[in-house]
Design a protein around this motif. Sequence first.
Motif, mmCIF file in Angstrom:
data_model
loop_
_atom_site.group_PDB
_atom_site.id
_atom_site.type_symbol
_atom_site.label_atom_id
_atom_site.label_comp_id
_atom_site.label_asym_id
_atom_site.label_seq_id
_atom_site.Cartn_x
_atom_site.Cartn_y
_atom_site.Cartn_z
ATOM 1 N N ARG A 367 0.810 -1.214 0.000
ATOM 2 C CA ARG A 367 0.000 0.000 0.000
ATOM 3 C C ARG A 367 0.847 1.269 0.000
ATOM 4 O O ARG A 367 0.362 2.351 -0.328
ATOM 5 N N PRO A 381 1.895 6.678 -1.545
ATOM 6 C CA PRO A 381 0.874 5.634 -1.663
ATOM 7 C C PRO A 381 1.007 4.900 -2.992
ATOM 8 O O PRO A 381 1.343 5.514 -4.028
ATOM 9 N N VAL A 382 0.739 3.623 -2.970
ATOM 10 C CA VAL A 382 0.796 2.802 -4.185
ATOM 11 C C VAL A 382 -0.617 2.585 -4.687
ATOM 12 O O VAL A 382 -1.498 2.121 -3.943
ATOM 13 N N VAL A 383 -0.848 2.979 -5.948
ATOM 14 C CA VAL A 383 -2.144 2.765 -6.561
ATOM 15 C C VAL A 383 -2.127 1.387 -7.215
ATOM 16 O O VAL A 383 -1.353 1.134 -8.162
ATOM 17 N N GLN A 384 -2.959 0.515 -6.708
ATOM 18 C CA GLN A 384 -2.975 -0.853 -7.218
ATOM 19 C C GLN A 384 -4.089 -0.999 -8.228
ATOM 20 O O GLN A 384 -5.226 -0.604 -7.992
ATOM 21 N N ALA A 385 -3.721 -1.564 -9.370
ATOM 22 C CA ALA A 385 -4.719 -1.759 -10.430
ATOM 23 C C ALA A 385 -5.741 -2.799 -9.992
ATOM 24 O O ALA A 385 -5.402 -3.784 -9.344
ATOM 25 N N GLU A 386 -7.013 -2.544 -10.328
ATOM 26 C CA GLU A 386 -8.048 -3.498 -9.965
ATOM 27 C C GLU A 386 -7.895 -4.767 -10.804
ATOM 28 O O GLU A 386 -7.507 -4.710 -11.976
#
Length: 389
Positions: A367, A381-386
């Motif tokens: 995260r 912050p890490v944006v995680q792909a859905e």
Amino acid sequence: MDALISTDTLAAFCERAAQFDFVTVDTEFLRETTYWPKLCLIQAATDDEAVLIDPLAQGIDLSPFFALLANPDVTKVFHAARQDVEIFVKLTGKVPVNIFDTQIAASVCGFGDSVSYDNLVRSITNVELDKSSRFTDWSARPLSEKQLTYALADVTYLRDIYRELRKQVDATKRWDWVEDELGVLRSIDTYVVQPDKAWERLKMKINRPRDLAALKVLAGWREKRAQDGDQPRSRVLKDDVLFELAMQRPLTPDAFDKLRAVPRGFGRSAAAGEIMALLKDVEALGKADLPSMPERYRGPSPKGAVGDLIRVLLKSVSEQHGVAARIIATSDDIDALVLDDEADVAALKGWRRKLFGEKALAIKHGRVGLAATRKGIIEFPVVQAEAAE
């Protein structure tokens, strides 16, 4: 400069010292050839005076000083208190009340991990101490003037250090940090090793339940033998010998002779006889009576990339807040939280969790990331792909 050698003069000093808010305390002792430290000298100072107390003086009764240590209205100030307190626990059965450790306070005020007394004296008072008497024989009498001067300095400058560190802790509002660390020093369990728990201090790994059962009884046997004989553990058996005995479990004198860790002929000694009896009991244990082994963890290795990232985070947090990294988290803490989000470690409790633990878990679960900049390490912050449907 003479040490106090009578109970009356000691009692008079302790009566005067009890009128002050704090007294600085240090000891000189020997323990190279013993299990328990041998107390050779006590140093103590108030705002008004500094004294040396000779516990080896004929007929002296240290009870007045022990009463001072137990007085809750007087703060007892030590530097690197653990071994000093251990001495008083052995002599009185109790931990001194209301203790303060300047090494702990210094570590949360940005002086570094386990800072030495002479470095603190230099940093805070600009005095360079002569430490040449540090490793002299403190049990020999009479003590030299050089020894006495050295010993007295260990409590006189401690007064200035204590006052300055109190100001710094107040300014940074880090009393809860200090109190957490002092909690360990104030617990009698820190100083009294129960033989049945002695194995917990050993670092080498055991992978089989019967080996662990053997190690537990052998470590307990060694601890009790060392305590009863007042000799260092290593003079009874070294750690590597304990582990080899636990894994090989020799049951005859000839089997002892085949081991590399013990001297030839040891298998016919009285100590070996006691060891063989213990190991026979271990061999007789049924599977249900053997200790359970921790479940093998199948996730990331604590020594792998995730652990490395968390260690970078720890270094960044410690630099940002000007506090020694070890106070926030140990290497073992990091290993544990990589393996378990609910690990029972200090880094995941109280102020440490807010300062470091939550961020460490966020990195572990992807995260939060770390990046190096000219200003140091930053968190983002890490944006995680859905996941694709």
